[in-house]
Design a protein around this motif. Structure first.
Motif, PDB file in Angstrom:
ATOM      1  N   TYR A  29       0.831  -1.198   0.000  1.00  8.25           N
ATOM      2  CA  TYR A  29       0.000   0.000   0.000  1.00  8.25           C
ATOM      3  C   TYR A  29       0.871   1.256   0.000  1.00  8.25           C
ATOM      4  O   TYR A  29       1.856   1.349   0.735  1.00  8.25           O
ATOM      5  CB  TYR A  29      -0.907  -0.001   1.233  1.00  8.25           C
ATOM      6  CG  TYR A  29      -1.766   1.234   1.365  1.00  8.25           C
ATOM      7  CD1 TYR A  29      -2.905   1.382   0.577  1.00  8.25           C
ATOM      8  CD2 TYR A  29      -1.425   2.242   2.251  1.00  8.25           C
ATOM      9  CE1 TYR A  29      -3.698   2.508   0.687  1.00  8.25           C
ATOM     10  CE2 TYR A  29      -2.209   3.378   2.365  1.00  8.25           C
ATOM     11  CZ  TYR A  29      -3.347   3.510   1.581  1.00  8.25           C
ATOM     12  OH  TYR A  29      -4.122   4.632   1.688  1.00  8.25           O
ATOM     13  N   SER A  31       2.811   2.306  -2.325  1.00 11.58           N
ATOM     14  CA  SER A  31       3.982   2.231  -3.191  1.00 11.58           C
ATOM     15  C   SER A  31       3.530   2.256  -4.651  1.00 11.58           C
ATOM     16  O   SER A  31       2.337   2.342  -4.950  1.00 11.58           O
ATOM     17  CB  SER A  31       4.773   0.951  -2.914  1.00 11.58           C
ATOM     18  OG  SER A  31       4.085  -0.178  -3.430  1.00 11.58           O
ATOM     19  N   LYS A  32       4.493   2.158  -5.564  1.00 12.18           N
ATOM     20  CA  LYS A  32       4.117   2.111  -6.974  1.00 12.18           C
ATOM     21  C   LYS A  32       3.614   0.728  -7.378  1.00 12.18           C
ATOM     22  O   LYS A  32       3.248   0.506  -8.526  1.00 12.18           O
ATOM     23  CB  LYS A  32       5.296   2.525  -7.852  1.00 12.18           C
ATOM     24  CG  LYS A  32       6.514   1.629  -7.765  1.00 12.18           C
ATOM     25  CD  LYS A  32       7.603   2.138  -8.698  1.00 12.18           C
ATOM     26  CE  LYS A  32       8.842   1.247  -8.646  1.00 12.18           C
ATOM     27  NZ  LYS A  32       9.896   1.723  -9.572  1.00 12.18           N
ATOM     28  N   PHE A  33       3.629  -0.204  -6.420  1.00 10.61           N
ATOM     29  CA  PHE A  33       3.073  -1.543  -6.651  1.00 10.61           C
ATOM     30  C   PHE A  33       2.003  -1.837  -5.593  1.00 10.61           C
ATOM     31  O   PHE A  33       2.162  -2.720  -4.754  1.00 10.61           O
ATOM     32  CB  PHE A  33       4.174  -2.604  -6.592  1.00 10.61           C
ATOM     33  CG  PHE A  33       5.294  -2.378  -7.564  1.00 10.61           C
ATOM     34  CD1 PHE A  33       5.101  -2.569  -8.923  1.00 10.61           C
ATOM     35  CD2 PHE A  33       6.536  -1.962  -7.118  1.00 10.61           C
ATOM     36  CE1 PHE A  33       6.140  -2.356  -9.821  1.00 10.61           C
ATOM     37  CE2 PHE A  33       7.581  -1.752  -7.998  1.00 10.61           C
ATOM     38  CZ  PHE A  33       7.376  -1.941  -9.361  1.00 10.61           C
ATOM     39  N   PRO A  34       0.900  -1.093  -5.605  1.00 10.12           N
ATOM     40  CA  PRO A  34      -0.116  -1.271  -4.563  1.00 10.12           C
ATOM     41  C   PRO A  34      -0.901  -2.570  -4.698  1.00 10.12           C
ATOM     42  O   PRO A  34      -1.476  -3.052  -3.734  1.00 10.12           O
ATOM     43  CB  PRO A  34      -1.028  -0.052  -4.749  1.00 10.12           C
ATOM     44  CG  PRO A  34      -0.896   0.280  -6.207  1.00 10.12           C
ATOM     45  CD  PRO A  34       0.526  -0.042  -6.570  1.00 10.12           C
TER      46      PRO A  34
END
Length: 264
Positions: A29, A31-34
């Motif tokens: 959550y 981040s650029k990878f949610p």
């Protein structure tokens, strides 16, 4: 879908809540990878994964409680001792809870308490070391904790080079070397964790974190070179990719010298 249980020393089946907890770690959550994805090593486990994620979570009937430092501190003053192991042991023996609660497993904490009680440390410092992510079933990890605690008690400052020599990491060539590298990773992770609790006393956080990342890359390199051994048949993975930036042994040594110089 099984998980190797260290205490039982055997595989056991994962429960639905455990599968959900592991799957919930996919993505991060903020981040650029949610959003992440989860899969299984064995295709035959996928139906169980799908059904588990769709299943309702069971109602939690009891909650585990862990003794806080404030409670143990009061108990310490009442009994006139700052030895954490007997305080914790007595507290666990005397604690009475309603049927809705239970005392969490404190076995590992008791083992660490027995180690730090040998050192001239304040009760709060002992408690922090007992909270650390040390693997007490791993000799190297336990030795790392012991050395960190001893140096902290004697000098107040713990330099990473006192227990770990930069530039010595290599890609494992045997399973035993892999296990040793995994243990080194645990020690570096422990140092980073302690550096956030004793900020001024563990000043080499950046060095420890960078070498922990190198450990992860070396472990991954070994696994990619070796492939997976599953049910007696060797699974061939894709062609092993080189370490990030194509580090060879000489480049790795140069990298560690550079990081080491920054930490001085």
């Amino acid at each position: 879908m099984a998980h190797y249980h260290q205490k039982l020393e055997r595989n056991r089946e994962l429960t639905v809540p455990e599968i959900k907890q592991i799957a919930g770690r996919a993505g991060r959550y903020g981040s650029k990878f949610p959003v992440g994805e989860v899969t299984c090593l064995d295709a035959e486990d996928l139906p169980l994964l799908h059904s588990s994620l769709k299943s309702p979570s069971p109602i939690i009937e009891r909650a585990g409680l862990f003794p806080t430092f404030d409670l143990l501190s009061v108990y310490s003053r009442l009994h006139g001792t700052d030895f954490l192991h007997p305080i914790l042991e007595r507290f666990l023996d005397k604690a009475k809870l309603s049927p809705d609660y239970f005392i969490a497993d404190c076995e590992d904490m008791l083992k660490v308490a027995a180690i730090v009680d040998e050192l001239p440390l304040a009760l709060h410092d002992k408690y922090v070391f007992c909270q650390s992510p040390v693997d007490v079933r791993d000799d190297i990890s336990t030795q790392g904790l012991t050395q960190f605690a001893e140096n902290y008690a004697k000098k107040g400052t713990v330099r990473l080079k006192e227990i770990f020599t930069p530039g010595t990491l290599r890609v494992p060539t045997t399973h035993n070397q892999l296990q040793e590298l995994e243990s080194v990773h645990k020690v570096l992770e422990l140092y980073v964790w302690l550096s956030y609790r004793f900020d001024d006393s563990f000043p080499d956080r950046e060095l420890a974190a960078s070498q922990k990342s190198i450990c992860s890359m070396l472990i991954e390199e070994y696994l990619e070179r070796s492939g997976w051994q599953q049910q007696g048949q060797r699974r061939v993975l894709r062609t092993p990719r080189k370490l990030r930036r194509e580090y060879d042994a000489l480049q790795l040594r140069g990298y560690f010298r550079e990081i080491d110089a920054r930490s001085k």
